[in-house]
Design an enzyme around this catalytic site. Structure first.
Site, mmCIF file in Angstrom:
data_model
loop_
_atom_site.group_PDB
_atom_site.id
_atom_site.type_symbol
_atom_site.label_atom_id
_atom_site.label_comp_id
_atom_site.label_asym_id
_atom_site.label_seq_id
_atom_site.Cartn_x
_atom_site.Cartn_y
_atom_site.Cartn_z
ATOM 1 N N HIS A 7 -13.486 22.826 4.601
ATOM 2 C CA HIS A 7 -13.807 23.359 5.923
ATOM 3 C C HIS A 7 -14.239 22.251 6.872
ATOM 4 O O HIS A 7 -14.519 21.125 6.447
ATOM 5 C CB HIS A 7 -14.900 24.440 5.844
ATOM 6 C CG HIS A 7 -16.230 23.979 5.357
ATOM 7 N ND1 HIS A 7 -16.618 24.073 4.033
ATOM 8 C CD2 HIS A 7 -17.300 23.418 5.997
ATOM 9 C CE1 HIS A 7 -17.840 23.605 3.885
ATOM 10 N NE2 HIS A 7 -18.284 23.193 5.075
ATOM 11 N N HIS A 75 -11.096 16.961 17.626
ATOM 12 C CA HIS A 75 -10.686 18.361 17.722
ATOM 13 C C HIS A 75 -10.276 18.897 16.358
ATOM 14 O O HIS A 75 -10.101 18.140 15.408
ATOM 15 C CB HIS A 75 -9.497 18.502 18.687
ATOM 16 C CG HIS A 75 -8.285 17.704 18.284
ATOM 17 N ND1 HIS A 75 -7.973 16.498 18.856
ATOM 18 C CD2 HIS A 75 -7.313 17.931 17.358
ATOM 19 C CE1 HIS A 75 -6.860 16.016 18.307
ATOM 20 N NE2 HIS A 75 -6.445 16.868 17.392
#
Length: 250
Positions: A7, A75
């Site tokens: 993650h 990002h």
């Protein structure tokens, strides 16, 4: 080392607003939640995310603090079938017009309510809106490529060389196509970066925390937060520029 990217964590100032944004616009669903006395972690992803696909972790601190974005993190990128269609679908839903596909052939960008940038990339694999890669900016490309290769046995899976910068992609050897990659962005002008605190960490998933941590220590990774200091539930190291990398188990 077995080390799938599990993650990416980012911090948010209004959990309800962020959850509404990601569930409404990216069709994410809650995959898990951890409530503590002072913070809440929520894990999100598409309904049909691949078993090796990465999730997004939103961390909300209960004290109402605000965050600085910095520029050491760039990002996350999410996959769609058609960038143009996906971007204007988001525009119709009221998402802020940030970087249009007409100005960036093959990709586009939006921002979430806290200003985290989200790239939209065109892929013919993976669940719609699943995380394709997380971009971080690095000050020495050779050092970082070596770090990911030596510490985690990642392989160099792609590059894009431009006049003023280069992007390098790394991910685990033999990882599924749907697994997330790390994008290392290196600007040629020798600039330095501030990490800020709006982004938290990347997480790498291993089968055995103790064994994985011992391998990292043998390979001279930074001993930042060892398993014992984290109740033997997880651990943290840092890359050469200070980006935190969490080690978690399945």
């Amino acid at each position: 080392m077995d080390g799938t990217l599990d993650h990416t964590m980012m911090r948010v100032e209004d959990l309800d607003e962020s959850l509404d944004w990601y569930t409404t616009h990216l069709d994410y669903e809650e995959k898990g939640r951890w409530e503590a006395d002072t913070f809440t972690n929520v894990f999100l992803g598409p309904e049909d995310v691949h078993e090796e696909g990465a999730l997004l972790e939103l961390t909300y601190n209960h004290d109402g603090r605000s965050y600085t974005m910095g520029d050491g993190w760039g990002h996350i990128a999410v996959r769609v079938e058609d960038v143009n269609d996906a971007y204007y679908e988001l525009m119709d839903e009221g998402v802020e017009d940030y970087r249009r596909p007409e100005d960036n052939p093959g990709y586009a960008f939006v921002k979430d309510p806290d200003g985290h940038e989200i790239e939209i990339v065109e892929r013919d694999f993976g669940a719609r809106w699943s995380i394709d890669h997380t971009m971080i900016r690095v000050e020495d490309a050779d050092e970082h490529l070596g770090w990911w290769t030596r510490k985690f046995e990642y392989e160099h899976t792609g590059r894009w060389e431009a006049d003023s910068f280069a992007n390098y992609f790394v991910k685990p050897e033999d990882a599924a196509e749907e697994a997330m990659a790390v994008e290392l962005t290196y600007n040629y002008d020798g600039r330095t970066y501030e990490l800020g605190d709006a982004w938290g960490h990347l997480a790498v998933r291993v089968d055995d925390l103790s064994e994985g941590w011992d391998q990292l220590m043998t390979r001279e990774a930074e001993d930042y937060r060892d398993p014992e200091s984290c109740d033997n539930s997880y651990a943290f190291t840092k890359d050469p520029d200070g980006h935190e990398v969490e080690i978690v188990t399945s």
